[in-house]
Design an enzyme around this catalytic site. Structure first.
Site, mmCIF file in Angstrom:
data_model
loop_
_atom_site.group_PDB
_atom_site.id
_atom_site.type_symbol
_atom_site.label_atom_id
_atom_site.label_comp_id
_atom_site.label_asym_id
_atom_site.label_seq_id
_atom_site.Cartn_x
_atom_site.Cartn_y
_atom_site.Cartn_z
ATOM 1 N N THR A 53 1.880 6.346 -5.239
ATOM 2 C CA THR A 53 0.538 5.785 -5.061
ATOM 3 C C THR A 53 0.022 6.069 -3.658
ATOM 4 O OG1 THR A 53 1.290 3.609 -4.293
ATOM 5 C CG2 THR A 53 1.030 3.908 -6.680
ATOM 6 N N CYS A 76 7.226 2.471 1.136
ATOM 7 C CA CYS A 76 6.183 3.306 0.531
ATOM 8 C C CYS A 76 4.961 2.453 0.163
ATOM 9 C CB CYS A 76 6.713 4.051 -0.693
ATOM 10 S SG CYS A 76 6.965 3.036 -2.160
ATOM 11 N N HIS A 77 3.869 3.120 -0.098
ATOM 12 C CA HIS A 77 2.622 2.447 -0.430
ATOM 13 C C HIS A 77 2.777 1.513 -1.622
ATOM 14 C CE1 HIS A 77 -1.477 2.146 -2.154
ATOM 15 N NE2 HIS A 77 -1.810 2.041 -0.878
ATOM 16 N N ALA A 78 3.404 1.988 -2.704
ATOM 17 C CA ALA A 78 3.561 1.164 -3.911
ATOM 18 C C ALA A 78 4.339 -0.120 -3.613
ATOM 19 C CB ALA A 78 4.262 1.952 -5.011
#
Length: 119
Positions: A53, A76-78
Site C-alpha cells: 500500500t 511499512c505503510h500497511a
C-alpha cells in the site's frame, strides 16, 4: 522455481502465513487489487489483498475489514495505517495476490499471521 519455493514455505493447502501488522481477526470476501486506479468493486468490509500500500490506498483501507499484503515489514505503510485504523493486518505474505482471487471467502487471523480460504 522461485515462486514454488516461496509458496511451499508459507502456503499449505488453503492457508497462507505472513507477519502481523496489527492484531485481530476478520472473515469476509477479499478483493485483490494490483492497481488502485482500476478499483471499482471495493465494498465496505471487504478484505484488501494487495502487493503493497501507499497513501493512495488510504480511502480503500478505511473501508477494509482486514488488510493482507505481499510485501512489507513492521514499519511499512500497511502496518502503520492498520494500527491507526485498528484493522487486522497481515503483511509480508510474499504471494497473497497470486494465491487469492477476488471473491474468495477468507479468515484473517492477524494474531498469528495466518490467512485461510474458507470453503
Amino acid at each position: 522455481m522461485i515462486f514454488k519455493n516461496i509458496i511451499s514455505k508459507n502456503y499449505s493447502g488453503d492457508t497462507l502465513t505472513g507477519n502481523t501488522g496489527y492484531k485481530g481477526r476478520y472473515s469476509g470476501k477479499c478483493v485483490v487489487i494490483k492497481d488502485f486506479k482500476k478499483v471499482s468493486n471495493f465494498s465496505k468490509g471487504s478484505i484488501l489483498v494487495t502487493g503493497m500500500t501507499d497513501p493512495n490506498y488510504v480511502p480503500l483501507m478505511k473501508k477494509a475489514g482486514a488488510i493482507v499484503t505481499d510485501a512489507g515489514g513492521i514499519l511499512c505503510h500497511a502496518a502503520i495505517v492498520s494500527r491507526e485504523l485498528k484493522i487486522p493486518c497481515v503483511i509480508g505474505t510474499k504471494v497473497a495476490t497470486q494465491v487469492f482471487k477476488t471473491g474468495d471467502e477468507l479468515e484473517v487471523d492477524a494474531d498469528n499471521g495466518v490467512i485461510k480460504i474458507v470453503k
